[in-house]
Design an enzyme around this catalytic site. Structure first.
Site, PDB file in Angstrom:
ATOM      1  N   ASP A 173       0.791  -1.247   0.000  1.00  0.00           N
ATOM      2  CA  ASP A 173       0.000   0.000   0.000  1.00  0.00           C
ATOM      3  C   ASP A 173       0.818   1.289   0.000  1.00  0.00           C
ATOM      4  O   ASP A 173       0.465   2.249   0.730  1.00  0.00           O
ATOM      5  CB  ASP A 173      -0.964   0.014   1.207  1.00  0.00           C
ATOM      6  CG  ASP A 173      -2.010  -1.087   1.150  1.00  0.00           C
ATOM      7  OD1 ASP A 173      -1.990  -1.887   0.204  1.00  0.00           O
ATOM      8  OD2 ASP A 173      -2.848  -1.152   2.077  1.00  0.00           O
ATOM      9  N   LYS A 184      -6.958  -5.147  -2.832  1.00  0.00           N
ATOM     10  CA  LYS A 184      -7.725  -5.621  -1.683  1.00  0.00           C
ATOM     11  C   LYS A 184      -8.664  -4.539  -1.198  1.00  0.00           C
ATOM     12  O   LYS A 184      -8.443  -3.348  -1.440  1.00  0.00           O
ATOM     13  CB  LYS A 184      -6.767  -6.061  -0.564  1.00  0.00           C
ATOM     14  CG  LYS A 184      -5.855  -4.959  -0.093  1.00  0.00           C
ATOM     15  CD  LYS A 184      -4.846  -5.475   0.908  1.00  0.00           C
ATOM     16  CE  LYS A 184      -3.980  -4.353   1.420  1.00  0.00           C
ATOM     17  NZ  LYS A 184      -4.713  -3.234   2.039  1.00  0.00           N
ATOM     18  N   CYS A 214      -2.001  -2.476   7.708  1.00  0.00           N
ATOM     19  CA  CYS A 214      -1.911  -3.457   6.613  1.00  0.00           C
ATOM     20  C   CYS A 214      -0.610  -4.238   6.622  1.00  0.00           C
ATOM     21  O   CYS A 214      -0.605  -5.425   6.291  1.00  0.00           O
ATOM     22  CB  CYS A 214      -2.168  -2.773   5.281  1.00  0.00           C
ATOM     23  SG  CYS A 214      -3.919  -2.288   5.138  1.00  0.00           S
TER      24      CYS A 214
HETATM   25  C1  VGL Z   1      -4.758   0.776   5.576  1.00  0.00           C
HETATM   26  C2  VGL Z   1      -6.391   1.646   6.918  1.00  0.00           C
HETATM   27  C3  VGL Z   1      -7.336   1.485   5.926  1.00  0.00           C
HETATM   28  C4  VGL Z   1      -3.333   0.393   5.418  1.00  0.00           C
HETATM   29  C5  VGL Z   1      -5.684   0.590   4.566  1.00  0.00           C
HETATM   30  O1  VGL Z   1      -2.846   0.281   4.266  1.00  0.00           O
HETATM   31  O2  VGL Z   1      -2.643   0.214   6.460  1.00  0.00           O
HETATM   32  N1  VGL Z   1      -5.122   1.277   6.748  1.00  0.00           N
HETATM   33  N2  VGL Z   1      -6.971   0.964   4.748  1.00  0.00           N
END
Ligand code: VGL
Ligand code: ZN
Length: 211
Positions: free
Chosen positions: A16, A114, A159
């Site tokens: 991410d 995801k 994540c």
């Molecule tokens: C994430 C919160 C919501 C992350 C993704 O990548 O850590 N955190 N969506």
């Protein structure tokens, strides 16, 4: 920890590293953009790189904006368990969902998206937040013959944490490259992440040992 020289059984899993998780983004992780130089260096060192991309439809159930009266960073109870609510972020096809411009990601062999189901969030690259719906990543990594997973990216305490924990539970040897991660750190979540990693036998390492 002694030197780690990446081998064919190793995969770098970059979690991410997207604009919305960097300063100025919708769900900014403090100093999230600082992971980019270390990750670029790691990408050159590993033969095999897999990326994840948080990828929500508009009106996703993890967004505080769809829960009347609820604020971002509060918690609700979903049918699959507790869920933290977030600002709208990483909307499919938006620039906020794009990878950080400075990340040299073109070598990645696979991008796993995801969080694309409206009714359920997915922190982990392996399972959605019900802890049972698989993303397919375990099968992909096994079929490719990988046995060691090296995690880096954003956010360390969400994540990255859930992905590393599931990697370990799926019996991959699991490492988290701490200086190539940044945390959101709400209510002690970064310290809790470190505790969980040591309980599960997940190795926290520094990127400088990979060479
Ligand atoms: C994430 C919160 C919501 C992350 C993704 O990548 O850590 N955190 N969506
Ligand atoms: Zn998300």
């Amino acid at each position: 920890m002694s030197v780690i020289k990446p081998e064919q059984r190793d995969v770098l899993l970059v979690i991410d590293v997207q604009n919305d998780f960097c300063p100025g983004g919708a769900l900014e992780v403090p100093r999230g953009d600082e992971v980019v130089p270390a990750i670029n260096d790691l990408i050159t060192r590993f033969d095999h790189v897999v990326l994840t991309q948080d990828w929500h439809p508009q009106g996703h159930s993890s967004f505080a904006s769809v829960h009347p009266g609820k604020n971002p960073f509060s918690e609700v109870s979903m049918d699959y368990g507790p869920q933290t609510l977030w600002p709208d972020h990483c909307i499919q096809g938006s620039s906020g969902a794009d990878f950080h411009d400075g990340m040299s990601w073109s070598k990645a062999e696979m991008v796993i998206r995801k969080g694309f189901r409206s009714g359920i969030d997915s922190y982990s690259a392996f399972f959605e937040n019900d802890k049972t719906t698989p993303t397919g990543l375990t099968g992909y990594l096994r079929e490719r013959g990988f046995t060691r997973v090296f995690c880096a990216g954003l956010a360390f305490d969400f994540c990255v944490r859930y992905s590393a924990e599931d990697a370990k539970r799926q019996r991959f040897e699991t490492f988290v490259i701490e200086d190539a991660c940044r945390a959101i750190d709400m209510q002690g979540s970064a310290a809790a992440t470190r505790d969980s990693f040591s309980a599960l036998g997940i190795d926290l390492i520094n990127s400088t040992v990979v060479r």
